[in-house]
Design an enzyme around this catalytic site. Structure first.
Site, PDB file in Angstrom:
ATOM      1  N   ASP A  39      -5.850   7.342   9.744  1.00 37.57           N
ATOM      2  CA  ASP A  39      -6.463   7.196   8.423  1.00 37.57           C
ATOM      3  C   ASP A  39      -6.569   8.582   7.780  1.00 37.57           C
ATOM      4  O   ASP A  39      -6.462   9.604   8.463  1.00 37.57           O
ATOM      5  CB  ASP A  39      -7.862   6.566   8.555  1.00 37.57           C
ATOM      6  CG  ASP A  39      -8.261   5.762   7.319  1.00 37.57           C
ATOM      7  OD1 ASP A  39      -8.419   4.533   7.438  1.00 37.57           O
ATOM      8  OD2 ASP A  39      -8.406   6.362   6.233  1.00 37.57           O
ATOM      9  N   ASN A  92      -1.268  -1.140   7.740  1.00 39.88           N
ATOM     10  CA  ASN A  92      -2.254  -1.734   6.842  1.00 39.88           C
ATOM     11  C   ASN A  92      -2.709  -0.805   5.724  1.00 39.88           C
ATOM     12  O   ASN A  92      -3.146  -1.270   4.675  1.00 39.88           O
ATOM     13  CB  ASN A  92      -3.452  -2.159   7.719  1.00 39.88           C
ATOM     14  CG  ASN A  92      -4.733  -2.313   6.937  1.00 39.88           C
ATOM     15  OD1 ASN A  92      -4.946  -3.335   6.285  1.00 39.88           O
ATOM     16  ND2 ASN A  92      -5.584  -1.285   6.970  1.00 39.88           N
ATOM     17  N   TYR A 158       1.984  -1.904  -7.303  1.00 40.84           N
ATOM     18  CA  TYR A 158       1.387  -2.610  -6.162  1.00 40.84           C
ATOM     19  C   TYR A 158       2.179  -3.893  -5.875  1.00 40.84           C
ATOM     20  O   TYR A 158       2.539  -4.175  -4.724  1.00 40.84           O
ATOM     21  CB  TYR A 158      -0.084  -2.934  -6.482  1.00 40.84           C
ATOM     22  CG  TYR A 158      -0.866  -3.535  -5.343  1.00 40.84           C
ATOM     23  CD1 TYR A 158      -1.526  -2.728  -4.427  1.00 40.84           C
ATOM     24  CD2 TYR A 158      -0.963  -4.915  -5.181  1.00 40.84           C
ATOM     25  CE1 TYR A 158      -2.265  -3.271  -3.374  1.00 40.84           C
ATOM     26  CE2 TYR A 158      -1.691  -5.474  -4.141  1.00 40.84           C
ATOM     27  CZ  TYR A 158      -2.339  -4.650  -3.242  1.00 40.84           C
ATOM     28  OH  TYR A 158      -3.072  -5.199  -2.206  1.00 40.84           O
ATOM     29  N   LYS A 162       4.306  -4.662  -2.486  1.00 45.12           N
ATOM     30  CA  LYS A 162       3.940  -5.765  -1.574  1.00 45.12           C
ATOM     31  C   LYS A 162       5.082  -6.770  -1.426  1.00 45.12           C
ATOM     32  O   LYS A 162       5.258  -7.364  -0.360  1.00 45.12           O
ATOM     33  CB  LYS A 162       2.658  -6.448  -2.050  1.00 45.12           C
ATOM     34  CG  LYS A 162       1.411  -5.555  -1.970  1.00 45.12           C
ATOM     35  CD  LYS A 162       1.146  -5.056  -0.556  1.00 45.12           C
ATOM     36  CE  LYS A 162      -0.153  -4.283  -0.441  1.00 45.12           C
ATOM     37  NZ  LYS A 162      -0.374  -3.732   0.912  1.00 45.12           N
ATOM     38  N   ILE A 191     -10.065 -10.199  -0.634  1.00 50.50           N
ATOM     39  CA  ILE A 191     -10.913  -9.998   0.540  1.00 50.50           C
ATOM     40  C   ILE A 191     -12.000  -9.005   0.147  1.00 50.50           C
ATOM     41  O   ILE A 191     -11.691  -7.960  -0.460  1.00 50.50           O
ATOM     42  CB  ILE A 191     -10.091  -9.422   1.721  1.00 50.50           C
ATOM     43  CG1 ILE A 191      -8.820 -10.265   1.986  1.00 50.50           C
ATOM     44  CG2 ILE A 191     -10.949  -9.317   2.975  1.00 50.50           C
ATOM     45  CD1 ILE A 191      -9.038 -11.698   2.383  1.00 50.50           C
ATOM     46  N   THR A 193     -13.595  -6.177   0.513  1.00 47.30           N
ATOM     47  CA  THR A 193     -13.582  -4.877   1.193  1.00 47.30           C
ATOM     48  C   THR A 193     -13.870  -3.814   0.134  1.00 47.30           C
ATOM     49  O   THR A 193     -13.837  -4.108  -1.062  1.00 47.30           O
ATOM     50  CB  THR A 193     -12.180  -4.589   1.775  1.00 47.30           C
ATOM     51  OG1 THR A 193     -11.266  -4.415   0.668  1.00 47.30           O
ATOM     52  CG2 THR A 193     -11.680  -5.707   2.667  1.00 47.30           C
TER      53      THR A 193
HETATM   54  P1  NAI Z   1      -9.900  -0.353   2.092  1.00 41.92           P
HETATM   55  O1  NAI Z   1      -9.861   0.581   0.928  1.00 41.92           O
HETATM   56  O2  NAI Z   1     -11.192  -0.909   2.556  1.00 41.92           O
HETATM   57  O3  NAI Z   1      -9.190   0.335   3.354  1.00 41.92           O
HETATM   58  C1  NAI Z   1      -7.977   1.023   3.227  1.00 41.92           C
HETATM   59  C2  NAI Z   1      -7.938   2.117   4.271  1.00 41.92           C
HETATM   60  O4  NAI Z   1      -6.674   2.791   4.146  1.00 41.92           O
HETATM   61  C3  NAI Z   1      -9.033   3.180   4.076  1.00 41.92           C
HETATM   62  O5  NAI Z   1      -9.653   3.471   5.314  1.00 41.92           O
HETATM   63  C4  NAI Z   1      -8.273   4.371   3.524  1.00 41.92           C
HETATM   64  O6  NAI Z   1      -8.873   5.614   3.847  1.00 41.92           O
HETATM   65  C5  NAI Z   1      -6.917   4.187   4.192  1.00 41.92           C
HETATM   66  N1  NAI Z   1      -5.838   4.886   3.495  1.00 41.92           N
HETATM   67  C6  NAI Z   1      -5.605   4.937   2.160  1.00 41.92           C
HETATM   68  N2  NAI Z   1      -4.554   5.723   1.909  1.00 41.92           N
HETATM   69  C7  NAI Z   1      -4.110   6.177   3.106  1.00 41.92           C
HETATM   70  C8  NAI Z   1      -3.049   7.034   3.502  1.00 41.92           C
HETATM   71  N3  NAI Z   1      -2.233   7.598   2.602  1.00 41.92           N
HETATM   72  N4  NAI Z   1      -2.873   7.285   4.818  1.00 41.92           N
HETATM   73  C9  NAI Z   1      -3.697   6.742   5.740  1.00 41.92           C
HETATM   74  N5  NAI Z   1      -4.732   5.927   5.420  1.00 41.92           N
HETATM   75  C10 NAI Z   1      -4.928   5.646   4.120  1.00 41.92           C
HETATM   76  O7  NAI Z   1      -8.861  -1.500   1.699  1.00 41.92           O
HETATM   77  P2  NAI Z   1      -8.572  -2.953   2.309  1.00 41.92           P
HETATM   78  O8  NAI Z   1      -8.960  -3.952   1.306  1.00 41.92           O
HETATM   79  O9  NAI Z   1      -9.063  -3.065   3.694  1.00 41.92           O
HETATM   80  O10 NAI Z   1      -6.974  -2.925   2.275  1.00 41.92           O
HETATM   81  C11 NAI Z   1      -6.181  -2.807   3.432  1.00 41.92           C
HETATM   82  C12 NAI Z   1      -4.811  -3.359   3.125  1.00 41.92           C
HETATM   83  O11 NAI Z   1      -4.901  -4.736   2.775  1.00 41.92           O
HETATM   84  C13 NAI Z   1      -4.097  -2.661   1.960  1.00 41.92           C
HETATM   85  O12 NAI Z   1      -2.725  -2.514   2.273  1.00 41.92           O
HETATM   86  C14 NAI Z   1      -4.284  -3.656   0.819  1.00 41.92           C
HETATM   87  O13 NAI Z   1      -3.274  -3.544  -0.154  1.00 41.92           O
HETATM   88  C15 NAI Z   1      -4.202  -4.972   1.572  1.00 41.92           C
HETATM   89  N6  NAI Z   1      -4.787  -6.090   0.875  1.00 41.92           N
HETATM   90  C16 NAI Z   1      -6.118  -6.095   0.553  1.00 41.92           C
HETATM   91  C17 NAI Z   1      -6.643  -7.168  -0.142  1.00 41.92           C
HETATM   92  C18 NAI Z   1      -8.082  -7.235  -0.524  1.00 41.92           C
HETATM   93  O14 NAI Z   1      -8.433  -8.141  -1.305  1.00 41.92           O
HETATM   94  N7  NAI Z   1      -8.952  -6.380  -0.031  1.00 41.92           N
HETATM   95  C19 NAI Z   1      -5.797  -8.301  -0.547  1.00 41.92           C
HETATM   96  C20 NAI Z   1      -4.430  -8.196  -0.135  1.00 41.92           C
HETATM   97  C21 NAI Z   1      -3.950  -7.118   0.553  1.00 41.92           C
END
Ligand code: NAI
Length: 252
Positions: A39, A92, A158, A162, A191, A193
């Site tokens: 991360d 992820n 985005y 995806k 989700i 988050t």
């Molecule tokens: P979040 O923002 O809670 O977590 C994302 C994590 O990725 C964070 O810990 C962040 O520090 C890390 N991150 C960001 N850029 C980074 C990089 N360049 N290198 C390493 N780590 C990095 O987001 P969430 O919601 O948990 O999203 C996770 C995945 O799920 C993403 O790919 C998002 O597009 C996908 N997603 C999320 C949805 C939602 O509704 N929350 C819906 C569909 C997909």
């Protein structure tokens, strides 16, 4: 207590410090795996690592910008140096980017989202695949979205990223499944988050709810349990799939 048995296995989660990634790290740990968290958010990641270690899990945190291929190489080197193997990887880490109509999207925003949400998945796959094959096989899950199949206004990079993650997933599945490495994608709906909560005004929540026939938004744990299933032997014949975890979003 987990319904999945990952004992003796090594699992790597990018973006494993928050939201969906964090829930995946926790579920792998609950199943007995050794966990690698990659991360950019070191404060959060160290907190999650400390919690998992307190529960008896061996954890390696590697501060990694997944959009930097050299950093991804170091991540895999450090994983293999510490644990000697890799069995599961969850690609992820992701960001949403700045919301703007396509013609107003800056070149910089385009590249930023494509680099983190798409190019990074390729950088990770090309390092993870040989590591998993040399460890005797396993599974990879790439994080797509319902936006991998449909669109929404204002987030063209985005949506493009995806969709492309599903193409990469299918290609990797075709090329490596016969060697004991299954590759799948998960496509979550909304989700709750940190990524989503920062935009979730009452008005946006009501609009989002109307898109989920199940009547509520998802939890990070809902996605993590599908990721764990896809990594587990219960999914032994599942590869190249785009698994929806979306409360019925794509039925509308
Ligand atoms: P979040 O923002 O809670 O977590 C994302 C994590 O990725 C964070 O810990 C962040 O520090 C890390 N991150 C960001 N850029 C980074 C990089 N360049 N290198 C390493 N780590 C990095 O987001 P969430 O919601 O948990 O999203 C996770 C995945 O799920 C993403 O790919 C998002 O597009 C996908 N997603 C999320 C949805 C939602 O509704 N929350 C819906 C569909 C997909």
């Amino acid at each position: 207590m987990s319904s999945f048995d990952f004992s003796g296995k090594v699992a790597l989660v990018t973006g494993g410090a928050s939201g969906i990634g964090r829930a995946c790290s926790e579920l792998f740990a609950a199943g007995g795996a050794r966990v690698v968290i990659a991360d950019v958010n070191t404060t959060l990641a160290k907190r999650v690592a400390a919690e998992l270690e307190a529960g008896g899990t061996e954890v390696l945190y590697v501060e990694t910008d997944v959009a930097d291929p050299a950093a991804v190489s170091v991540l895999l080197e450090r994983t293999l140096a510490r644990f000697g193997a890799l069995h599961y990887a969850v690609n992820n880490a992701g960001i949403e980017g700045v919301s703007s109509p396509l013609a107003q999207t800056s070149i910089e925003d385009w590249h930023r989202v494509i680099n983190i949400n798409l190019n990074a998945v390729f950088y990770c796959l090309r390092e993870e695949i040989p590591a998993i094959l040399q460890s005797g096989g396993g599974a990879i899950v790439n994080m797509s979205s319902v936006m991998g199949s449909v669109s929404a206004p204002g987030i063209s990079p985005y949506v493009a990223a995806k969709h492309a993650v599903l193409g990469l997933t299918k290609t990797a599945a075709q090329e490596y499944s016969a060697q004991g490495l299954r590759v799948n994608a998960v496509c979550p709906g909304f989700i709750e988050t940190p990524l989503v909560l920062k935009h979730l005004t009452e008005e946006v929540r009501a609009q989002a709810l109307a898109m989920h026939p199940i009547g509520h938004l998802g939890r990070a744990e809902d996605v993590a349990s599908t990721v764990a299933f896809l990594c587990s032997d219960h999914a032994a014949f599942v590869t190249g799939s785009a698994y929806g975890v979306d409360g019925g979003y794509l039925t509308i």
